[in-house]
Design an enzyme around this catalytic site. Structure first.
Site, short mmCIF file in Angstrom:
data_model
loop_
_atom_site.label_atom_id
_atom_site.label_comp_id
_atom_site.label_asym_id
_atom_site.label_seq_id
_atom_site.Cartn_x
_atom_site.Cartn_y
_atom_site.Cartn_z
N LYS A 1 37.92 30.14 37.33
CA LYS A 1 37.91 29.11 38.38
C LYS A 1 38.49 29.64 39.68
O LYS A 1 38.00 29.36 40.76
CB LYS A 1 38.71 27.90 37.89
CG LYS A 1 38.42 26.62 38.62
CD LYS A 1 39.04 25.42 37.92
CE LYS A 1 38.27 25.03 36.68
NZ LYS A 1 38.80 23.82 36.02
N PHE B 1 44.57 23.96 41.26
CA PHE B 1 45.05 23.64 39.90
C PHE B 1 43.89 23.65 38.92
O PHE B 1 42.74 23.42 39.32
CB PHE B 1 45.71 22.25 39.91
CG PHE B 1 47.12 22.31 40.40
CD1 PHE B 1 48.18 22.24 39.52
CD2 PHE B 1 47.38 22.47 41.76
CE1 PHE B 1 49.49 22.32 39.97
CE2 PHE B 1 48.69 22.54 42.22
CZ PHE B 1 49.75 22.47 41.32
N PRO C 1 31.43 16.54 46.65
CA PRO C 1 31.72 17.89 47.14
C PRO C 1 32.99 18.41 46.49
O PRO C 1 33.91 17.64 46.21
CB PRO C 1 31.93 17.67 48.65
CG PRO C 1 32.19 16.21 48.82
CD PRO C 1 31.55 15.50 47.68
N ASP C 2 33.05 19.72 46.25
CA ASP C 2 34.27 20.33 45.72
C ASP C 2 35.13 20.70 46.93
O ASP C 2 34.78 21.59 47.70
CB ASP C 2 33.91 21.56 44.87
CG ASP C 2 35.14 22.08 44.14
OD1 ASP C 2 36.20 22.24 44.79
OD2 ASP C 2 35.04 22.33 42.93
N LYS D 1 29.32 -7.98 44.27
CA LYS D 1 29.82 -7.82 42.90
C LYS D 1 28.64 -7.88 41.93
O LYS D 1 27.82 -8.81 41.99
CB LYS D 1 30.82 -8.94 42.60
CG LYS D 1 31.48 -8.78 41.27
CD LYS D 1 32.45 -9.91 40.99
CE LYS D 1 32.91 -9.82 39.55
NZ LYS D 1 33.58 -11.02 39.10
N VAL E 1 38.31 21.98 47.33
CA VAL E 1 39.01 23.27 47.40
C VAL E 1 38.01 24.43 47.50
O VAL E 1 38.26 25.41 48.22
CB VAL E 1 40.02 23.43 46.23
CG1 VAL E 1 39.36 23.76 44.92
CG2 VAL E 1 41.07 24.47 46.58
N ASN F 1 40.76 8.10 37.54
CA ASN F 1 41.31 8.89 36.42
C ASN F 1 42.81 8.64 36.32
O ASN F 1 43.38 7.89 37.10
CB ASN F 1 40.99 10.37 36.62
CG ASN F 1 41.53 10.89 37.93
OD1 ASN F 1 42.72 10.85 38.18
ND2 ASN F 1 40.64 11.37 38.80
N ASP G 1 34.64 14.06 39.96
CA ASP G 1 33.52 15.01 40.13
C ASP G 1 32.25 14.30 40.58
O ASP G 1 31.39 14.90 41.21
CB ASP G 1 33.26 15.73 38.81
CG ASP G 1 34.41 16.68 38.46
OD1 ASP G 1 34.94 17.29 39.41
OD2 ASP G 1 34.78 16.76 37.28
O1 C5P Z 1 36.76 22.32 38.84
P1 C5P Z 1 38.02 21.56 38.57
O2 C5P Z 1 37.91 20.09 38.89
O3 C5P Z 1 38.62 21.81 37.21
O4 C5P Z 1 39.05 22.21 39.60
C1 C5P Z 1 40.34 21.71 39.79
C2 C5P Z 1 40.85 22.15 41.15
O5 C5P Z 1 39.85 21.92 42.14
C3 C5P Z 1 42.03 21.35 41.60
O6 C5P Z 1 42.80 22.17 42.45
C4 C5P Z 1 41.38 20.19 42.35
O7 C5P Z 1 42.27 19.60 43.29
C5 C5P Z 1 40.22 20.88 43.03
N1 C5P Z 1 39.04 20.04 43.23
C6 C5P Z 1 38.66 19.70 44.53
N2 C5P Z 1 37.53 18.94 44.74
C7 C5P Z 1 36.78 18.54 43.69
C8 C5P Z 1 37.14 18.89 42.39
C9 C5P Z 1 38.28 19.64 42.19
O8 C5P Z 1 39.37 20.06 45.48
N3 C5P Z 1 35.69 17.81 43.92
#
Ligand code: C5P
Length: 407
Positions: A344, A330, A312-313, A296, A315, A217, A286
């Protein structure tokens, strides 16, 4: 000057090596030494051979009450404290005046006089007060030397602008002794996050498709790196887990480079239990490619489909720990910023969330400026449009205040 020298408590009992190089401003160093001593510092003076052309060691000896170091091979001085010991002894090395010649040599690691040897042998903070003719200061060589030294953590104090000994007018004058003492005092004042362990993420992540391609990104990492610097400036011990960016880490920040969201997740989870504060500033992908190709991928059919799996998320995983650190996340939104950010924050169990608008305009990804809403439990603060450096400082101030209130 507003603060009295006697009131500069932070300098009291601090050990300072005052380095003097060859320049007409060397006469101001005698006054600087007198003021530092008056503020309660213990000072040892080190002079380069060129400095002795301008001022006698005896002046400094009388004012400091100690032997002045002038020669690498001076056995008598070495028996008092050798140069390695002296470098270790100092809480701060202050080189004032710092001539163009000294700056160039220091930047390139020369050690052909006692002061340069000491600087090279020092692992502690070094501050320099440049003093030279305005044209020498404006030269690209000096400019590059100062930029490199600053990026390595050397504190550059001054120069001031004004009339010069040679008759020129412009930047290159050494700061006045009183101004330098004030900077020394500020340097020793404890930061709001002094000694606190802060873990953070910044930059984008890269999700490999095959050995040569990836999905990523537009995150530049600027906001995260500015936050790392602002936190380190407040005394925090910062570990920065960074996705691929081209920036150098801020001085004093421990940086670990990672590529994928999964690597970032693992690296954070290994270190989070030692952290009192966590900041999630990375733009984490995500999704990742469900099955990375080892080779390749060749172009064949007209349409190609990639299957993606949720990452995995990071935060949210930190927020779900039994005793999570104080956490700032953020939210980059294109609409309903505050409402989405507030949701959030609750969903991910964050103490604070900083929300900004993305998609055009002067805020968010790749921009130098940002405008932010900070939301917490019964807390809302708007930080109007400013540089990312300024926003970072304000955010760290808010974070420190709220974090310390919870202790
Ligand atoms: O859910 P969203 O991506 O909008 O959330 C943004 C926040 O979550 C940011 O602080 C980002 O660093 C964190 N984040 C994370 N791991 C992910 C997706 C987002 O830590 N996989």
């Amino acid at each position: 000057m507003s603060v009295k020298i006697e009131d500069m408590q932070s300098i009291h009992k601090k050990k300072i090596v005052l380095g003097v190089t060859g320049g007409i401003a060397a006469y101001k160093s005698a006054e600087l030494l007198r003021l530092l001593t008056k503020a309660g510092a213990e000072v040892r003076v080190v002079m380069t051979p060129a400095a002795r052309e301008f001022i006698q060691p005896l002046t400094f000896q009388a004012l400091s009450g100690h032997r002045v170091y002038t020669d690498i091979f001076d056995a008598e001085a070495e028996s008092a404290m050798d140069h390695i010991e002296l470098a270790r002894w100092a809480d701060l090395m202050l080189v004032a005046p710092a001539s163009a010649d000294f700056i160039a040599k220091f930047n390139h690691g020369y050690a052909d006089n006692i002061l340069l040897t000491l600087c090279l042998a020092s692992a502690g903070p070094i501050a320099i007060a440049p003093a030279m003719n305005q044209q020498m200061y404006a030269s690209s060589s000096t400019e590059n030397n100062l930029i490199t030294l600053s990026s390595r953590g050397t504190l550059i104090w001054g120069p001031a602008s004004g009339e010069q000994a040679c008759g020129d007018i412009g930047p290159g004058r050494m700061l006045e002794a009183e101004e330098l003492v004030q900077l020394v005092s500020l340097h020793f004042q404890p930061g709001k996050l002094d000694g606190r362990h802060l873990l953070m993420t910044a930059g984008p992540t890269r999700e490999a498709i095959d050995p040569v391609r990836y999905i990523s990104n537009r995150s530049s990492g600027k906001m995260g790196y500015a936050l790392a610097k602002a936190a380190a400036d407040q005394g925090a011990k910062v570990t920065l887990i960074s996705g691929p960016v081209s920036m150098q880490p801020p001085p004093g920040v421990d940086r670990i480079m990672v590529e994928s969201a999964h690597d970032m997740f693992e690296t954070v989870m290994q270190r989070v239990d030692k952290s009192e504060i966590f900041i999630a500033c990375a733009a984490v992908a995500d999704y990742r490619i469900s099955q990375q190709s080892q080779q390749k991928i060749k172009k064949s059919s007209q349409v190609m489909q990639l299957s993606l799996t949720r990452n995995p998320d990071i935060v949210a995983s930190v927020g779900a720990l039994d005793s999570p650190p104080f956490t700032l996340g953020f939210a980059a939104e294109t609409e309903n910023i505050e409402q989405y950010a507030a949701e959030k924050r609750r969903r991910k169990n964050l103490d604070l969330i900083a929300a900004n608008q993305v998609g055009g305009g002067k805020t968010g990804f790749e921009n130098e400026t940002n405008e932010i809403f900070v939301l917490g439990e019964n807390y809302r603060q708007r930080l109007p449009l400013a540089s990312k450096t300024q926003i970072a400082r304000q955010l760290i101030d808010i974070l420190a205040e709220r974090f310390l209130a919870q202790q």
